[in-house]
Design a protein around this motif. Structure first.
Motif, PDB file in Angstrom:
ATOM      1  N   PRO A  65      11.832 -14.220 -17.380  1.00 26.77           N
ATOM      2  CA  PRO A  65      13.146 -14.577 -17.249  1.00 26.77           C
ATOM      3  C   PRO A  65      14.254 -13.265 -17.565  1.00 26.77           C
ATOM      4  CG  PRO A  65      12.203 -16.111 -18.894  1.00 26.77           C
ATOM      5  CD  PRO A  65      11.172 -15.247 -18.422  1.00 26.77           C
ATOM      6  N   ASP A  66      13.919 -12.357 -18.324  1.00 26.69           N
ATOM      7  CA  ASP A  66      14.500 -10.894 -18.569  1.00 26.69           C
ATOM      8  C   ASP A  66      14.562 -10.278 -17.249  1.00 26.69           C
ATOM      9  OD1 ASP A  66      15.398 -11.733 -21.048  1.00 26.69           O
ATOM     10  OD2 ASP A  66      13.450 -10.752 -21.922  1.00 26.69           O
ATOM     11  N   ASP A  67      13.490 -10.399 -16.685  1.00 25.39           N
ATOM     12  CA  ASP A  67      13.303  -9.682 -15.170  1.00 25.39           C
ATOM     13  C   ASP A  67      14.204 -10.332 -14.311  1.00 25.39           C
ATOM     14  OD1 ASP A  67      12.395  -7.711 -13.321  1.00 25.39           O
ATOM     15  OD2 ASP A  67      10.954  -9.094 -12.868  1.00 25.39           O
ATOM     16  N   PHE A  68      14.238 -11.586 -14.358  1.00 25.04           N
ATOM     17  CA  PHE A  68      14.878 -12.423 -13.325  1.00 25.04           C
ATOM     18  C   PHE A  68      16.468 -12.128 -13.416  1.00 25.04           C
ATOM     19  CE2 PHE A  68      17.259 -15.916 -11.615  1.00 25.04           C
ATOM     20  CZ  PHE A  68      16.586 -16.303 -10.607  1.00 25.04           C
ATOM     21  N   ASN A  69      16.663 -12.234 -14.555  1.00 22.36           N
ATOM     22  CA  ASN A  69      18.263 -11.947 -14.960  1.00 22.36           C
ATOM     23  C   ASN A  69      18.700 -10.490 -14.525  1.00 22.36           C
ATOM     24  OD1 ASN A  69      18.981 -14.528 -15.829  1.00 22.36           O
ATOM     25  ND2 ASN A  69      18.265 -13.948 -17.826  1.00 22.36           N
ATOM     26  N   THR A  70      17.729  -9.518 -14.948  1.00 24.80           N
ATOM     27  CA  THR A  70      18.099  -8.077 -14.407  1.00 24.80           C
ATOM     28  C   THR A  70      18.244  -7.654 -12.782  1.00 24.80           C
ATOM     29  OG1 THR A  70      17.003  -7.203 -16.224  1.00 24.80           O
ATOM     30  CG2 THR A  70      17.501  -5.837 -14.597  1.00 24.80           C
ATOM     31  N   GLN A  71      17.139  -8.467 -12.281  1.00 26.93           N
ATOM     32  CA  GLN A  71      17.328  -8.342 -10.914  1.00 26.93           C
ATOM     33  C   GLN A  71      18.675  -9.205 -10.103  1.00 26.93           C
ATOM     34  OE1 GLN A  71      13.698  -8.509  -8.398  1.00 26.93           O
ATOM     35  NE2 GLN A  71      12.535  -8.576 -10.284  1.00 26.93           N
ATOM     36  N   LEU A  72      18.867 -10.309 -10.914  1.00 24.80           N
ATOM     37  CA  LEU A  72      19.916 -10.960 -10.260  1.00 24.80           C
ATOM     38  C   LEU A  72      21.168 -10.323 -10.575  1.00 24.80           C
ATOM     39  CD1 LEU A  72      20.998 -13.631  -8.990  1.00 24.80           C
ATOM     40  CD2 LEU A  72      21.076 -14.714 -11.546  1.00 24.80           C
ATOM     41  N   GLY A  73      21.489  -9.640 -11.982  1.00 22.68           N
ATOM     42  CA  GLY A  73      22.689  -8.869 -12.069  1.00 22.68           C
ATOM     43  C   GLY A  73      22.758  -7.661 -10.951  1.00 22.68           C
ATOM     44  N   ASP A  74      21.687  -7.120 -10.804  1.00 23.91           N
ATOM     45  CA  ASP A  74      21.887  -5.893  -9.808  1.00 23.91           C
ATOM     46  C   ASP A  74      22.254  -6.501  -8.416  1.00 23.91           C
ATOM     47  OD1 ASP A  74      21.179  -4.313 -11.989  1.00 23.91           O
ATOM     48  OD2 ASP A  74      18.980  -4.307 -11.227  1.00 23.91           O
ATOM     49  N   TRP A  75      21.624  -7.535  -7.915  1.00 27.45           N
ATOM     50  CA  TRP A  75      21.967  -8.094  -6.686  1.00 27.45           C
ATOM     51  C   TRP A  75      23.295  -8.649  -6.598  1.00 27.45           C
ATOM     52  CZ3 TRP A  75      23.286 -13.186  -4.917  1.00 27.45           C
ATOM     53  CH2 TRP A  75      23.284 -13.537  -3.488  1.00 27.45           C
ATOM     54  N   LEU A  76      24.047  -9.067  -7.489  1.00 25.79           N
ATOM     55  CA  LEU A  76      25.172  -9.731  -7.647  1.00 25.79           C
ATOM     56  C   LEU A  76      26.030  -8.842  -7.489  1.00 25.79           C
ATOM     57  CD1 LEU A  76      25.269 -12.608 -10.291  1.00 25.79           C
ATOM     58  CD2 LEU A  76      25.353 -12.818  -7.756  1.00 25.79           C
ATOM     59  N   GLN A  77      25.967  -7.293  -7.829  1.00 25.52           N
ATOM     60  CA  GLN A  77      26.941  -6.338  -7.637  1.00 25.52           C
ATOM     61  C   GLN A  77      27.259  -6.129  -6.381  1.00 25.52           C
ATOM     62  OE1 GLN A  77      26.044  -2.973 -10.103  1.00 25.52           O
ATOM     63  NE2 GLN A  77      25.980  -4.010 -11.963  1.00 25.52           N
ATOM     64  N   GLY A  78      26.352  -6.051  -5.539  1.00 26.52           N
ATOM     65  CA  GLY A  78      26.217  -5.780  -3.887  1.00 26.52           C
ATOM     66  C   GLY A  78      26.792  -7.282  -3.435  1.00 26.52           C
ATOM     67  N   ALA A  79      26.323  -8.415  -3.841  1.00 19.46           N
ATOM     68  CA  ALA A  79      26.816  -9.612  -3.264  1.00 19.46           C
ATOM     69  C   ALA A  79      28.195  -9.798  -3.293  1.00 19.46           C
ATOM     70  CB  ALA A  79      26.081 -10.737  -3.704  1.00 19.46           C
ATOM     71  N   ASN A  80      29.088  -9.239  -4.567  1.00 21.22           N
ATOM     72  CA  ASN A  80      30.352  -9.459  -4.739  1.00 21.22           C
ATOM     73  C   ASN A  80      31.030  -8.519  -3.915  1.00 21.22           C
ATOM     74  OD1 ASN A  80      30.243 -12.001  -6.457  1.00 21.22           O
ATOM     75  ND2 ASN A  80      29.860 -10.585  -7.972  1.00 21.22           N
ATOM     76  N   ARG A  81      30.490  -7.791  -3.501  1.00 24.07           N
ATOM     77  CA  ARG A  81      31.162  -6.540  -2.449  1.00 24.07           C
ATOM     78  C   ARG A  81      31.086  -6.751  -0.966  1.00 24.07           C
ATOM     79  NH1 ARG A  81      29.437  -3.423  -7.086  1.00 24.07           N
ATOM     80  NH2 ARG A  81      31.052  -2.196  -7.719  1.00 24.07           N
ATOM     81  N   ARG A  82      30.546  -7.946  -0.538  1.00 22.16           N
ATOM     82  CA  ARG A  82      30.467  -8.416   0.596  1.00 22.16           C
ATOM     83  C   ARG A  82      31.823  -9.018   1.205  1.00 22.16           C
ATOM     84  NH1 ARG A  82      29.663 -13.078  -1.698  1.00 22.16           N
ATOM     85  NH2 ARG A  82      29.552 -14.759  -0.317  1.00 22.16           N
ATOM     86  N   LEU A  83      32.039  -8.880   2.674  1.00 24.24           N
ATOM     87  CA  LEU A  83      33.057  -9.699   3.017  1.00 24.24           C
ATOM     88  C   LEU A  83      32.997 -11.067   3.250  1.00 24.24           C
ATOM     89  CD1 LEU A  83      35.974  -8.937   4.514  1.00 24.24           C
ATOM     90  CD2 LEU A  83      34.767  -9.154   6.506  1.00 24.24           C
ATOM     91  N   HIS A  84      33.624 -11.721   2.445  1.00 20.45           N
ATOM     92  CA  HIS A  84      33.776 -13.298   2.385  1.00 20.45           C
ATOM     93  C   HIS A  84      34.482 -13.745   3.548  1.00 20.45           C
ATOM     94  CE1 HIS A  84      33.759 -17.214   0.855  1.00 20.45           C
ATOM     95  NE2 HIS A  84      32.957 -17.114  -0.304  1.00 20.45           N
ATOM     96  N   ARG A  85      33.656 -14.460   4.308  1.00 14.98           N
ATOM     97  CA  ARG A  85      34.191 -15.125   5.585  1.00 14.98           C
ATOM     98  C   ARG A  85      35.480 -15.967   5.394  1.00 14.98           C
ATOM     99  NH1 ARG A  85      30.088 -18.428   9.196  1.00 14.98           N
ATOM    100  NH2 ARG A  85      30.135 -19.793   7.460  1.00 14.98           N
ATOM    101  N   SER A  86      35.419 -16.884   4.349  1.00 11.73           N
ATOM    102  CA  SER A  86      36.458 -17.965   4.231  1.00 11.73           C
ATOM    103  C   SER A  86      37.948 -17.167   3.823  1.00 11.73           C
ATOM    104  CB  SER A  86      36.098 -18.912   3.230  1.00 11.73           C
ATOM    105  OG  SER A  86      34.974 -19.542   3.450  1.00 11.73           O
ATOM    106  N   ILE A  87      37.780 -16.238   2.981  1.00 14.96           N
ATOM    107  CA  ILE A  87      39.103 -15.601   2.704  1.00 14.96           C
ATOM    108  C   ILE A  87      39.304 -14.280   3.229  1.00 14.96           C
ATOM    109  CG2 ILE A  87      38.908 -16.598   0.136  1.00 14.96           C
ATOM    110  CD1 ILE A  87      38.115 -14.267  -0.867  1.00 14.96           C
TER     111      ILE A  87
END
Length: 424
Positions: A246-268
């Motif tokens: 679980p700790d490794d999952f949360n670490t990888q997820l946190g790193d991935w979300l940093q890039g995901a929240n910088r993508r261009l969101h199509r709706s807005i």
């Protein structure tokens, strides 16, 4: 009727080549009238079969009257009312075409969210097996939150979907944000509440000073933002990844979300991070007291100085036996404290199931206390025997001591007993 290719060639010869109609007809081997019709129309020729009508046409006025009175009337009932004796399929198709004209319109609107207004929450169960220790694997839930205005996504894997773990998970995610939306939107999750908030989560909402909106059953559109985020995680984060726990999952997820929240969101048509500051500025302040220290449960320690939490048994120092304790539990740590503030147990949270976790200090202390108890009990018994043996001498009273065979004779177990004396 000419083909589309001939129609296109006629128009090309007439417009581009400036060929006369008679020459076009002679060149393609068709009549001049056909050439004239092809030049006169801008629509390609389409074969249309002449409508022959349907057996339902004669009943359509009656069907319309029934739908006008009752728009939701089933086609089978309509067939009975109009005396339909043919196949039901053709009638159902006609009713399906006519019914929308008599139903009230239900248009959907585009939802607009204000900064800091709400965050949609949900549990996502990733299709992967996570090692949780002791040779076990599991698929723990992931708590996902999406802010309505900025579309900022945050998520974290939690041990279970029970209320305590949901509260701890919310607190961890909101602490990472450093602020609290004015409303949390949830569906009917059992740990949150079904129709009504659970007592524990209602207290947590009061601590945050937020409103928790529970969606109606079977209404996924009410939290479409987080549902789409779940799908995005499943298709973009999980594929090709392996996790050691679980700790490794949360670490990888946190790193991935940093890039995901910088993508261009199509709706807005904007990046979530570009709208996040305005979103955070309109949210509420995080309370100073966190639920892992504020949300407790109490129990009394029995002789078996173990506590069961989420199907696992955790040892407690035996000095707490018989005392009332406070237990705090989050995704990482379990702490047990007596009412007097004495720490009697602290264990890492075990994500596996049906395990017994024993602190070596607790076991050695229990063995020592058990040995002391047995020795004390034996010493007390020895003192009691000594006192009994010395009592007659101290009082100056002589006590007769019978032979054992005397009792055998009394109960007629050997010759010369009381029963034989009476027979003589």
């Amino acid at each position: 009727m000419i083909s589309v290719e001939d129609w296109a060639e006629i128009r090309r010869l007439h417009r581009a080549e400036e060929m006369p109609i008679r020459a076009i007809a002679r060149h393609l081997g068709i009549s001049k009238n056909t050439v004239k019709r092809a030049i006169a129309t801008d629509r390609a020729p389409v074969y249309e079969r002449a409508a022959k009508g349907s057996a339902v046409d004669a009943f359509e006025p009656a069907i319309r009257e029934l739908l006008k009175a009752t728009p939701s009337m089933p086609a089978t009932v309509i067939a009975e009312r109009i005396g339909w004796e043919r196949g039901i399929t053709v009638l159902k198709e006609r009713v399906r075409e006519l019914r929308p004209a008599y139903l009230p319109a239900d248009p959907t609107g585009r939802t607009q969210y204000l900064p800091g207004e709400l965050a949609q929450c949900d549990l996502w169960f990733p299709p992967v097996h996570i090692p949780v220790g002791y040779g076990q694997v599991a698929c723990p839930p992931v708590l996902v939150m999406v802010s309505g205005y900025s579309r900022m996504i945050t998520a974290r894997m939690i041990p279970t979907r029970q209320t305590g773990d949901l509260i701890a998970g919310h607190w961890r995610l909101l602490s990472d944000w450093g602020t609290v939306p004015k409303m949390l939107v949830w569906d009917n999750e059992s740990g949150i509440g079904q129709g009504k908030l659970t007592t524990e989560f209602a207290a947590f909402a009061g601590l945050l000073a937020v409103k928790v909106h529970l969606c109606r059953p079977r209404d996924p559109e009410a939290k479409g933002l987080v549902e789409r985020a779940n799908g995005y995680l499943e298709t973009s984060f999980v594929p090709g990844r392996t996790f050691t726990g679980p700790d490794d999952f949360n670490t990888q997820l946190g790193d991935w979300l940093q890039g995901a929240n910088r993508r261009l969101h199509r709706s807005i048509q904007a990046r979530p991070v570009d709208r996040w500051e305005a979103d955070r500025a309109a949210m509420l302040a995080l309370p100073p007291v966190g639920p892992p220290q504020w949300y407790l449960f109490h129990t009394r320690i029995g002789r078996d100085h173990y506590l069961r939490i989420d199907l696992n048994d955790y040892s407690v120092h035996p000095r707490a036996i018989g005392r009332r304790v406070q237990v705090t539990c989050d995704a990482d740590l379990i702490r047990v404290v007596t009412d007097g503030g004495d720490l009697v147990a602290e264990h890492p949270r075990c994500w596996a199931r049906h395990q017994t976790l024993t602190d070596p200090d607790h076991k050695s202390a229990a063995d020592q206390m058990r040995g002391d108890f047995i020795h004390a009990k034996a010493a007390a018994a020895a003192r009691s025997r000594t006192a009994t043996a010395l009592a007659p001498d101290n009082l100056g009273i002589e006590v007769e001591e019978r032979q054992l065979d005397t009792y055998d004779r009394i109960f007629t177990l050997i010759q010369g007993g009381a029963g034989q004396e009476e027979n003589r």
